[in-house]
Design a protein around this motif. Sequence first.
Motif, mmCIF file in Angstrom:
data_model
loop_
_atom_site.group_PDB
_atom_site.id
_atom_site.type_symbol
_atom_site.label_atom_id
_atom_site.label_comp_id
_atom_site.label_asym_id
_atom_site.label_seq_id
_atom_site.Cartn_x
_atom_site.Cartn_y
_atom_site.Cartn_z
ATOM 1 N N PHE A 83 14.969 35.985 51.799
ATOM 2 C CA PHE A 83 15.807 36.927 51.807
ATOM 3 C C PHE A 83 15.745 37.712 53.251
ATOM 4 C CE2 PHE A 83 11.547 38.385 50.759
ATOM 5 C CZ PHE A 83 11.451 39.671 51.699
ATOM 6 N N ASP A 84 17.008 38.383 53.558
ATOM 7 C CA ASP A 84 16.692 38.965 54.750
ATOM 8 C C ASP A 84 17.457 40.536 54.801
ATOM 9 O OD1 ASP A 84 19.513 38.431 54.778
ATOM 10 O OD2 ASP A 84 19.202 37.043 56.502
ATOM 11 N N ASN A 85 17.645 40.946 53.614
ATOM 12 C CA ASN A 85 18.493 42.164 53.371
ATOM 13 C C ASN A 85 17.930 42.991 52.129
ATOM 14 O OD1 ASN A 85 20.647 43.805 53.294
ATOM 15 N ND2 ASN A 85 21.743 42.638 52.227
ATOM 16 N N PHE A 86 17.686 44.211 52.145
ATOM 17 C CA PHE A 86 17.640 44.968 51.029
ATOM 18 C C PHE A 86 18.811 46.024 50.771
ATOM 19 C CE2 PHE A 86 12.727 45.150 52.095
ATOM 20 C CZ PHE A 86 12.487 44.138 51.471
ATOM 21 N N ASN A 87 19.838 45.792 51.332
ATOM 22 C CA ASN A 87 20.977 46.458 51.400
ATOM 23 C C ASN A 87 22.024 45.987 50.241
ATOM 24 O OD1 ASN A 87 23.230 48.525 51.257
ATOM 25 N ND2 ASN A 87 23.914 48.114 53.474
ATOM 26 N N LEU A 88 21.896 46.700 48.934
ATOM 27 C CA LEU A 88 22.754 46.292 47.878
ATOM 28 C C LEU A 88 24.167 46.167 48.164
ATOM 29 C CD1 LEU A 88 23.288 45.661 44.653
ATOM 30 C CD2 LEU A 88 23.323 48.273 44.580
ATOM 31 N N THR A 89 24.615 47.337 48.947
ATOM 32 C CA THR A 89 26.101 47.416 49.076
ATOM 33 C C THR A 89 26.805 46.067 49.972
ATOM 34 O OG1 THR A 89 25.509 49.751 49.778
ATOM 35 C CG2 THR A 89 27.627 48.849 50.541
ATOM 36 N N VAL A 90 26.024 45.414 50.616
ATOM 37 C CA VAL A 90 26.584 44.239 51.279
ATOM 38 C C VAL A 90 26.121 42.888 50.637
ATOM 39 C CG1 VAL A 90 26.995 45.516 53.562
ATOM 40 C CG2 VAL A 90 24.818 44.135 53.096
ATOM 41 N N ALA A 91 25.470 43.142 49.396
ATOM 42 C CA ALA A 91 25.115 42.046 48.812
ATOM 43 C C ALA A 91 26.151 40.680 48.596
ATOM 44 C CB ALA A 91 24.419 42.259 47.408
ATOM 45 N N GLY A 92 26.326 39.552 48.793
ATOM 46 C CA GLY A 92 27.203 38.726 48.659
ATOM 47 C C GLY A 92 28.187 38.687 50.027
ATOM 48 N N VAL A 93 28.016 39.524 50.940
ATOM 49 C CA VAL A 93 28.780 39.584 52.033
ATOM 50 C C VAL A 93 28.131 39.345 53.476
ATOM 51 C CG1 VAL A 93 30.413 41.224 53.338
ATOM 52 C CG2 VAL A 93 30.320 41.424 51.069
ATOM 53 N N LYS A 94 26.927 39.994 53.567
ATOM 54 C CA LYS A 94 26.230 39.603 54.536
ATOM 55 C C LYS A 94 24.738 39.489 54.288
ATOM 56 C CE LYS A 94 28.713 43.054 57.327
ATOM 57 N NZ LYS A 94 28.669 44.429 58.052
ATOM 58 N N GLY A 95 23.982 38.520 54.761
ATOM 59 C CA GLY A 95 22.836 38.376 54.450
ATOM 60 C C GLY A 95 22.312 37.809 53.158
ATOM 61 N N SER A 252 7.922 37.256 50.777
ATOM 62 C CA SER A 252 7.333 37.774 49.724
ATOM 63 C C SER A 252 7.651 39.391 49.512
ATOM 64 C CB SER A 252 5.688 37.618 49.616
ATOM 65 O OG SER A 252 5.066 38.226 50.664
ATOM 66 N N ILE A 253 7.602 39.868 48.340
ATOM 67 C CA ILE A 253 7.842 41.207 48.096
ATOM 68 C C ILE A 253 6.837 42.033 46.991
ATOM 69 C CG2 ILE A 253 9.496 42.850 47.441
ATOM 70 C CD1 ILE A 253 11.862 41.108 48.098
ATOM 71 N N VAL A 254 6.241 42.861 47.108
ATOM 72 C CA VAL A 254 5.431 43.587 46.005
ATOM 73 C C VAL A 254 6.123 44.934 45.735
ATOM 74 C CG1 VAL A 254 3.207 44.520 45.341
ATOM 75 C CG2 VAL A 254 3.623 42.434 47.050
ATOM 76 N N LEU A 255 6.228 44.869 44.497
ATOM 77 C CA LEU A 255 7.077 46.148 43.885
ATOM 78 C C LEU A 255 5.725 46.884 42.939
ATOM 79 C CD1 LEU A 255 10.293 45.015 42.335
ATOM 80 C CD2 LEU A 255 9.883 46.046 44.403
ATOM 81 N N GLU A 256 5.666 48.169 43.237
ATOM 82 C CA GLU A 256 4.664 48.751 42.523
ATOM 83 C C GLU A 256 5.200 49.781 41.456
ATOM 84 O OE1 GLU A 256 2.162 51.435 45.058
ATOM 85 O OE2 GLU A 256 3.936 52.191 45.798
ATOM 86 N N ARG A 257 4.556 50.094 40.251
ATOM 87 C CA ARG A 257 5.098 50.861 39.361
ATOM 88 C C ARG A 257 4.919 52.358 39.667
ATOM 89 N NH1 ARG A 257 3.210 53.235 34.450
ATOM 90 N NH2 ARG A 257 1.151 52.004 34.875
ATOM 91 N N VAL A 258 6.163 53.084 39.526
ATOM 92 C CA VAL A 258 6.078 54.555 39.794
ATOM 93 C C VAL A 258 5.285 55.236 39.056
ATOM 94 C CG1 VAL A 258 7.643 56.461 40.265
ATOM 95 C CG2 VAL A 258 8.195 54.323 41.231
ATOM 96 N N LYS A 259 4.129 55.950 39.355
ATOM 97 C CA LYS A 259 3.192 56.532 38.398
ATOM 98 C C LYS A 259 4.007 57.697 37.849
ATOM 99 C CE LYS A 259 0.017 53.756 39.287
ATOM 100 N NZ LYS A 259 -0.266 52.689 38.392
ATOM 101 N N PHE A 280 6.724 38.741 44.058
ATOM 102 C CA PHE A 280 7.439 37.970 44.164
ATOM 103 C C PHE A 280 7.320 36.993 45.421
ATOM 104 C CE2 PHE A 280 9.634 41.549 41.850
ATOM 105 C CZ PHE A 280 10.519 40.944 41.208
ATOM 106 N N GLU A 281 7.023 35.813 45.021
ATOM 107 C CA GLU A 281 6.843 34.791 46.202
ATOM 108 C C GLU A 281 8.204 33.934 46.222
ATOM 109 O OE1 GLU A 281 4.301 34.759 48.312
ATOM 110 O OE2 GLU A 281 2.953 36.139 47.367
#
Length: 630
Positions: A83-95, A252-259, A280-281
């Motif tokens: 992965f090289d992108n966290f922007n949902l808006t351009v998913a499937g278009v860029k990156g 890799s990405i680590v998500l944490e549960r929002v308390k 996520f590995e």
Amino acid sequence: MTLTRRHLLQAGAAAAATPVLGLGSGLLTSAPAAAEGADQLTWRHGLSLFGEVKYPADFKRFDYVNPDAPKGGVARQISIGTFDNFNLTVAGVKGNIAPAVGYIYETLMTQSQDEVGTEYGLLAESAAHPDDFSWVVYRLRPNAHWHDGRPVTADDVVYSFDTLKKFSPRYASYYRHVVKAEKTGERDIRFTFDGPGNRELPTIVGELMVLPKHWWEGTDAQGRKRDVSATMLEPPLGSAPYRIKEFVAGRSIVLERVKNYWGEQLPVRVGQNNFDELRFEFFRDNTVALEAFKADQADWIMENSAKQWATAYDFPAVADKRVVKEEFPINDSGRMQAFVLNTRRDMFKDARVRRAFNYAFDFEEMNKQLFYGQYKRINSYFEGTELASSGLPQGDELAILETVRDKVPAELFTQAYSNPVGGNPEAVRGNLREAMRLVKEAGFDIKDRKLVDPSGKQVVVEVLVQDPSSERISLFYKPSLERLGVTVSIRVADDAQYQNRIRAFDFDIITDLWGQSLSPGNEQREYWGSQAADQQGSRNTIGIKNSAVDALIEKVIFAKDRPTLVAATRALDRVLLWNFYVVPQFTYGFMRYARWDRFGRAELPKYARSGLPSLWWYDGDKAAKIGRRS
């Protein structure tokens, strides 16, 4: 409909099919809608196509969850690719979008997993629409807020709709018939459609992922203004149970549960999202991922390879039950997985040539040699559902097909569709003879043992693949095509190159997969509609431009009851099959998982597949028995 919250992020990936549900109108409950023309309408806490919702307005939780599930622990998951992108808006278009991004945003509604195509309020507490489905109003929950504490507003919803539709071709196509989103009250948003009668549109809007307008219009830590039209690796602000804690770009990405997650006690959230962390590995391919799983570097793995499932899970942890192998039935959707013949290429414009390529595919021998006989051939674009056509058309399906009789192959009225059957030398020779007859009928010929088109040009095709499993299948197919005189090359592309070429439709043959809803609708335009054929990044990778297909898609979308929907979908399926747009591959009615036995779960609902990770929890007692993670 099919754009679930993570489906968009994974669309086009043949490695897995995501849960898909189709929706539409609904029912229930109390106060009149506060919008122009809405005085006689009632707010609805749940929406369901062609039927009543299961859970009443005052329900406390879904029946299938464990309300006492413990919170805590870590779930280590595998992702294939990078992965090289966290922007949902351009998913499937860029990156390459990180699938984990789907965990940080909320939608207006969320789906239940023990009903077909039913949604209940999430960010929105209720919705209202007129009987003709010409618009819908959603009312936000007053306590919904972003992870920075600011409220989720009607302005956020309008901004999200406008932004996604502007910058994402996939959303633009999916929401093509939603012409306007506007704030009509402090917490009310009205979506206006381009005409009445499309009962799915109100709930399609409910699938909208809502973005924080104030965050995207602000600046990052370096004081730079954010660009919603560009790729980025800054962790976005969300409103869901998880947020990005840390990451290593591409790995890799680590998500944490929002308390202090605002929706913890919502009926649609009770008993779910139980892990403190989701890790996520990323791995290049399944073979490397499996070795990491064996070494206890991941907690579970979804296995797509029949060969690996049959032969690669004989390590000690499986023998002594520390690792559990389990298959989960796929009841929530159908699928078409196939070699796509790009009809934008001159060689594939003639249906006889496309049909010849199907005759050259010996599935039975492939199934025996590569898959240990585990798979079955796909015979429908809606394989695995009641929507699949079979036999000869009759009843309502026949009546619908009569409306396009002059635009479809005549054979579909008199012959049942079936794929060629191989598996032995005599059958293979017979199939190749028929393939040769078809290409010669189309004006092709053999010169110097090579197939040439009507202009005398040699037929050369490139099969574009992204991963070793697709390469293996394509390499098996290659000799059969070469016996037909076709010159074949297999091109393995890296993730970025592959995605760029798919977006631009720059390929001869690829493998593609379309997940199908139990209640299909507007997404069929994106899959097979003429308008999508020229829209870069669309799911119409085949390039279908067929007026009969377009007409039948509209029959599906505007069906007024379940029997009509089924009949229209079968008619659409039959016309797609008889145009031989693809060479259907194979399917398996279960998802295969292996997991280290550290987790608990309640009884899974019918449409949940594995339910991982949202319906599971970390079990400390089980974990202690099998030993510490490495």
